[in-house]
Structure formats: C-alpha cells, structure tokens
Scaffold this motif. Structure first.
Motif, PDB file in Angstrom:
ATOM      1  N   SER A  69      50.741 -34.195  48.720  1.00  0.00           N
ATOM      2  CA  SER A  69      50.551 -35.382  49.355  1.00  0.00           C
ATOM      3  C   SER A  69      50.876 -36.408  48.417  1.00  0.00           C
ATOM      4  CB  SER A  69      49.410 -35.237  50.455  1.00  0.00           C
ATOM      5  OG  SER A  69      49.547 -34.265  51.327  1.00  0.00           O
ATOM      6  N   THR A  70      49.822 -36.445  47.729  1.00  0.00           N
ATOM      7  CA  THR A  70      49.727 -37.695  46.670  1.00  0.00           C
ATOM      8  C   THR A  70      50.710 -38.041  46.037  1.00  0.00           C
ATOM      9  OG1 THR A  70      47.175 -37.386  46.616  1.00  0.00           O
ATOM     10  CG2 THR A  70      48.239 -38.660  45.054  1.00  0.00           C
ATOM     11  N   TRP A  71      51.431 -36.814  45.408  1.00  0.00           N
ATOM     12  CA  TRP A  71      52.391 -36.833  44.418  1.00  0.00           C
ATOM     13  C   TRP A  71      53.774 -37.408  45.378  1.00  0.00           C
ATOM     14  CZ3 TRP A  71      56.843 -33.143  45.165  1.00  0.00           C
ATOM     15  CH2 TRP A  71      57.762 -33.369  44.022  1.00  0.00           C
ATOM     16  N   GLY A  72      53.961 -36.792  46.412  1.00  0.00           N
ATOM     17  CA  GLY A  72      55.012 -37.025  47.170  1.00  0.00           C
ATOM     18  C   GLY A  72      55.176 -38.367  47.712  1.00  0.00           C
ATOM     19  N   LEU A  73      53.983 -38.925  48.173  1.00  0.00           N
ATOM     20  CA  LEU A  73      53.667 -40.193  48.792  1.00  0.00           C
ATOM     21  C   LEU A  73      53.830 -41.368  47.763  1.00  0.00           C
ATOM     22  CD1 LEU A  73      53.360 -41.944  51.307  1.00  0.00           C
ATOM     23  CD2 LEU A  73      50.835 -41.611  50.908  1.00  0.00           C
ATOM     24  N   GLY A  74      53.443 -40.922  46.550  1.00  0.00           N
ATOM     25  CA  GLY A  74      53.461 -41.815  45.181  1.00  0.00           C
ATOM     26  C   GLY A  74      54.933 -41.913  44.947  1.00  0.00           C
ATOM     27  N   GLU A  75      55.745 -40.750  44.950  1.00  0.00           N
ATOM     28  CA  GLU A  75      57.025 -41.148  44.505  1.00  0.00           C
ATOM     29  C   GLU A  75      57.808 -41.922  45.462  1.00  0.00           C
ATOM     30  OE1 GLU A  75      58.723 -39.690  42.101  1.00  0.00           O
ATOM     31  OE2 GLU A  75      58.059 -37.883  41.222  1.00  0.00           O
ATOM     32  N   LEU A  76      57.617 -41.880  46.772  1.00  0.00           N
ATOM     33  CA  LEU A  76      58.297 -42.359  47.822  1.00  0.00           C
ATOM     34  C   LEU A  76      58.047 -44.215  47.620  1.00  0.00           C
ATOM     35  CD1 LEU A  76      60.216 -42.000  50.298  1.00  0.00           C
ATOM     36  CD2 LEU A  76      58.077 -42.040  51.643  1.00  0.00           C
TER      37      LEU A  76
ATOM     38  N   GLU B 282      48.967 -48.513  42.194  1.00  0.00           N
ATOM     39  CA  GLU B 282      49.496 -47.878  43.295  1.00  0.00           C
ATOM     40  C   GLU B 282      48.994 -46.540  43.571  1.00  0.00           C
ATOM     41  OE1 GLU B 282      53.663 -47.414  43.667  1.00  0.00           O
ATOM     42  OE2 GLU B 282      53.785 -47.206  41.694  1.00  0.00           O
ATOM     43  N   SER B 283      49.024 -46.008  42.375  1.00  0.00           N
ATOM     44  CA  SER B 283      48.744 -44.374  42.537  1.00  0.00           C
ATOM     45  C   SER B 283      47.107 -44.375  42.931  1.00  0.00           C
ATOM     46  CB  SER B 283      48.967 -43.869  41.185  1.00  0.00           C
ATOM     47  OG  SER B 283      50.358 -44.127  40.891  1.00  0.00           O
ATOM     48  N   VAL B 284      46.433 -45.164  42.143  1.00  0.00           N
ATOM     49  CA  VAL B 284      44.746 -44.855  42.629  1.00  0.00           C
ATOM     50  C   VAL B 284      44.624 -45.114  43.863  1.00  0.00           C
ATOM     51  CG1 VAL B 284      42.687 -45.980  42.131  1.00  0.00           C
ATOM     52  CG2 VAL B 284      44.086 -45.542  40.232  1.00  0.00           C
ATOM     53  N   ILE B 285      45.363 -46.302  44.445  1.00  0.00           N
ATOM     54  CA  ILE B 285      45.120 -46.397  45.798  1.00  0.00           C
ATOM     55  C   ILE B 285      45.572 -45.325  46.718  1.00  0.00           C
ATOM     56  CG2 ILE B 285      45.995 -48.072  47.725  1.00  0.00           C
ATOM     57  CD1 ILE B 285      46.190 -50.329  45.787  1.00  0.00           C
TER      58      ILE B 285
ATOM     59  N   VAL C  48      44.908 -40.799  50.518  1.00  0.00           N
ATOM     60  CA  VAL C  48      45.225 -39.456  51.063  1.00  0.00           C
ATOM     61  C   VAL C  48      43.910 -38.650  51.109  1.00  0.00           C
ATOM     62  CG1 VAL C  48      46.096 -37.350  50.125  1.00  0.00           C
ATOM     63  CG2 VAL C  48      47.535 -39.394  49.959  1.00  0.00           C
ATOM     64  N   GLY C  49      42.934 -39.064  49.863  1.00  0.00           N
ATOM     65  CA  GLY C  49      41.674 -38.316  50.098  1.00  0.00           C
ATOM     66  C   GLY C  49      40.895 -38.443  51.366  1.00  0.00           C
ATOM     67  N   LYS C  50      40.900 -39.895  51.557  1.00  0.00           N
ATOM     68  CA  LYS C  50      40.015 -40.183  53.057  1.00  0.00           C
ATOM     69  C   LYS C  50      40.752 -39.929  54.353  1.00  0.00           C
ATOM     70  CE  LYS C  50      36.613 -42.604  51.239  1.00  0.00           C
ATOM     71  NZ  LYS C  50      35.339 -42.328  51.673  1.00  0.00           N
ATOM     72  N   VAL C  51      41.940 -39.634  54.364  1.00  0.00           N
ATOM     73  CA  VAL C  51      42.856 -39.380  55.696  1.00  0.00           C
ATOM     74  C   VAL C  51      42.670 -37.823  55.600  1.00  0.00           C
ATOM     75  CG1 VAL C  51      45.281 -38.661  56.484  1.00  0.00           C
ATOM     76  CG2 VAL C  51      44.499 -40.944  55.429  1.00  0.00           C
TER      77      VAL C  51
ATOM     78  N   GLY D 290      57.407 -45.411  36.741  1.00  0.00           N
ATOM     79  CA  GLY D 290      57.460 -44.288  37.634  1.00  0.00           C
ATOM     80  C   GLY D 290      56.676 -43.179  36.695  1.00  0.00           C
ATOM     81  N   HIS D 291      57.071 -43.364  35.442  1.00  0.00           N
ATOM     82  CA  HIS D 291      56.239 -42.314  34.433  1.00  0.00           C
ATOM     83  C   HIS D 291      54.746 -42.339  34.794  1.00  0.00           C
ATOM     84  CE1 HIS D 291      60.036 -41.638  32.805  1.00  0.00           C
ATOM     85  NE2 HIS D 291      59.462 -40.576  31.669  1.00  0.00           N
ATOM     86  N   THR D 292      54.595 -43.855  34.718  1.00  0.00           N
ATOM     87  CA  THR D 292      52.989 -43.971  34.729  1.00  0.00           C
ATOM     88  C   THR D 292      52.364 -43.473  36.080  1.00  0.00           C
ATOM     89  OG1 THR D 292      52.995 -45.955  33.482  1.00  0.00           O
ATOM     90  CG2 THR D 292      51.069 -45.691  34.691  1.00  0.00           C
ATOM     91  N   MET D 293      53.265 -43.660  37.291  1.00  0.00           N
ATOM     92  CA  MET D 293      52.674 -43.343  38.574  1.00  0.00           C
ATOM     93  C   MET D 293      52.570 -41.880  38.745  1.00  0.00           C
ATOM     94  SD  MET D 293      53.911 -41.730  41.342  1.00  0.00           S
ATOM     95  CE  MET D 293      55.783 -41.682  40.959  1.00  0.00           C
ATOM     96  N   VAL D 294      53.729 -41.155  38.075  1.00  0.00           N
ATOM     97  CA  VAL D 294      53.237 -39.692  38.108  1.00  0.00           C
ATOM     98  C   VAL D 294      52.235 -39.038  37.587  1.00  0.00           C
ATOM     99  CG1 VAL D 294      54.672 -37.435  37.826  1.00  0.00           C
ATOM    100  CG2 VAL D 294      55.992 -39.245  38.555  1.00  0.00           C
ATOM    101  N   ALA D 295      52.240 -39.681  36.164  1.00  0.00           N
ATOM    102  CA  ALA D 295      50.775 -39.365  35.316  1.00  0.00           C
ATOM    103  C   ALA D 295      49.718 -39.718  36.250  1.00  0.00           C
ATOM    104  CB  ALA D 295      50.983 -40.108  34.140  1.00  0.00           C
ATOM    105  N   THR D 296      49.774 -40.841  36.611  1.00  0.00           N
ATOM    106  CA  THR D 296      48.286 -41.101  37.478  1.00  0.00           C
ATOM    107  C   THR D 296      48.179 -40.254  38.870  1.00  0.00           C
ATOM    108  OG1 THR D 296      48.544 -43.358  36.677  1.00  0.00           O
ATOM    109  CG2 THR D 296      47.021 -43.256  38.435  1.00  0.00           C
TER     110      THR D 296
END
Length: 315
Positions: free
Chosen positions: A57-64, A158-161, A166-169, A103-109
């Motif tokens: 979920s985190t990865w997919g939402l992060g990409e979007l 953005e990734s940390v958020i 996602v964890g809270k939801v 994008g690389h940083t987002m995926v890594a995070t």
C-alpha cells in the motif's frame, strides 16, 4: 540558485576524485528502484501478510502521489536549468520524469523506511542499516547531479507522511472488510481522476533552437505505471480478501524457492517481457499501465494461489 551551487560543489568533488564513487552511488540508486520494490511482495508471500499489505500500500500510494506532484510542478532537471551541470554517467538518458520530487528517493524511503518502521523494535541493526541506505540513496541523487536538494528532501518527506498515514489507517480498519472495500473504491476513483488530470492538464512547452526541451508525453510514463500498479493492487487485494484469503504456509519447505521464483518472474516481466509485448502493442502510456497492473495483480492473486497449491500438494 543555491541548489545549483551545491550540485556544482559535488560535481567538482566527482571530477577531482576521478569518478571513483560514481558507480557506487549509481548502484545504490539502481538497487533502490530496480530491486527494493519487490520486497513488499516477498514479505506478503512468505513473511508477514499484514505487513506485506502495508508495504505494498505504501509503495503503490507513494508512486501515485509522487507522479501527481511531478506532473503538477513540472520542474526541469538540473542540467536543463544550468548548462554547468553535467550529471554522472548516462543519467541524461536514464533519468525519467520531471525532477521534483525525486522518484528514486521516494521509492527508497517507502521501502527502506517501511523496514525501519517494521523492524525498529525487533531487529534494530536492520532498521539502522535501512536508515543508512535510505540516506545514502537520497544523497546519491545529488552526488550524481540528477536531482536538487529540495527534490530529495520532499521525496523523503512525502514518503514519511505516506508511511505514517498508511500505518494509522491500517490500524483503524484492521478486520473491517466493509471499510476496506470503501477505501478500495475510493482508490479506484483516485486512479481514474489521476489519469484524467495528467492527460488534460497543460504542460510547459519550451523550445531551444527549435527543439522541445522536455516532452510531456514521455514525462507521463512513470505516472501511468503508478496508476496501473495501484489499480492492480486494489483489484488483487479485493479478490484476496473476499475469495482467495491467502495464508502464508509458514514452515513449508517449498516456500523460499517459490518466493524467489515469483520475484524472478515479476522482474523478468517488468524488465523484458512487458516492454516486448504490451508496451510494444499499446504504447508507452497504456502499455505501461496494463503491464504494471498485470504484474501487481499477479503478485496479489496468481502467485499466492501457486504457493498455496504447491505447499499443500507437497505435504
């Protein structure tokens, strides 16, 4: 222009050291986007299904989200903003999408960061290692000259958020299939609205000597991939919750081999077979969307069924 000055300092460091660090940082970047995105599915198949869902979920939402921001801001890459910037290696050819956020940083995070959240109280050494790899990957984007500091920092933020949200939801809706189905429908609507938005919005069309600086059509490819991947996850997770109900066959002798085989199939599809088939037939936009959607759907439904049948037959 402090960001460009910072990149020029790093560029001088690259040049003065003969580029000996270039391949190290390039490898860190490639590992983050070519290998780490398969980790969520490995966790889903063989380690912890709940955390697997959270990772995916985190990865997919992060990409979007990253794709939407990129195509809204439309920030040019550093070497377009300044002729003095000369990125390392083949970055001018390999870099995809607009510059902000990275994008690389987002995926890594979202991947390394999710491991930190998962393992911080269990295997602290692993959480620390992933935290270091996350920071090094972010820095690599600056060192290689392909992203500004703000690209990297916002990609991390953005990734940390997203990880936290996602964890809270997940905690709130855990076990509530009705609410999860509602969120699935909302997610599908968001994908459709995203596709409409990115295809109808205006983009900068700057020319130099009669040549278009950046082709917006090419910049959309990553977001089409993100939409396909997220839609594949939404459909696959719905089918799993209501029909497949996959349970990890913990202790099954075949599980490690099957997990490796599934990841290899996904990698082969992403790198070779999808470009040669769907992308060739339907173009870079819809071909990418279909290819990523099928890949994630395969991971959420088809391969879990293969694992379950193989492990059951082996008993």
């Amino acid at each position: 222009m402090l960001d460009i000055q910072y990149l020029l300092v790093l560029q001088e460091l690259r040049n003065s050291t003969g580029g000996i660090f270039d391949e190290i940082f390039n490898s860190l970047s490639k590992f983050a986007v070519d290998i780490m995105p398969f980790l969520p599915f490995v966790i889903f198949w063989c380690s912890d299904k709940k955390w697997g869902y959270r990772f995916i979920s985190t990865w997919g939402l992060g990409e979007l989200v990253n794709g939407i921001i990129k195509l809204t801001v439309c920030a040019y890459r550093p070497w377009i903003r300044s002729d003095l910037i000369e990125p390392a290696g083949d970055s001018k050819v390999a870099a995809t999408g607009y510059s902000f956020p990275s994008g690389h940083t987002m995926v890594a995070t979202v991947t390394y960061g999710s491991v930190v959240a998962w393992q911080k109280d269990k295997r602290r050494w692993l959480a620390v290692l992933c935290g270091v790899l996350l920071l090094l990957t972010g820095f690599s984007r600056n060192f290689l000259g392909v992203h500004t500091p703000q690209d990297v920092l916002v990609g991390m933020a953005e990734s940390v958020i997203i990880i936290l949200v996602v964890g809270k939801v997940q905690e709130k809706i855990d076990g509530n299939d009705r609410m999860t189905d509602i969120l699935t429908i909302i997610g599908a609507v968001v994908v459709v609205l995203t596709l409409v938005y990115i295809t109808v919005k205006p983009y900068p069309m700057d020319y130099v000597d009669g040549k278009l600086l950046v082709d917006p059509q090419a910049m959309m490819n990553d977001t089409f991939k993100a939409c396909g991947a997220f839609l594949g996850f939404l459909i696959g997770s719905y089918l799993d919750r209501h029909y497949l109900k996959y349970e990890i066959p913990t202790g099954a002798a075949e599980l490690p081999m099957l997990t490796c085989a599934g990841a290899a199939i996904m990698f082969g599809w992403k790198e070779w077979f999808a470009p040669a088939t769907l992308e060739a037939a339907f173009g870079s936009h819809w071909g990418n969307l279909l290819a990523r959607g099928i890949m994630v759907f395969f991971a959420m439904t088809v391969w879990p069924m293969v694992i379950r049948k193989s492990c059951t037959d082996g008993k």
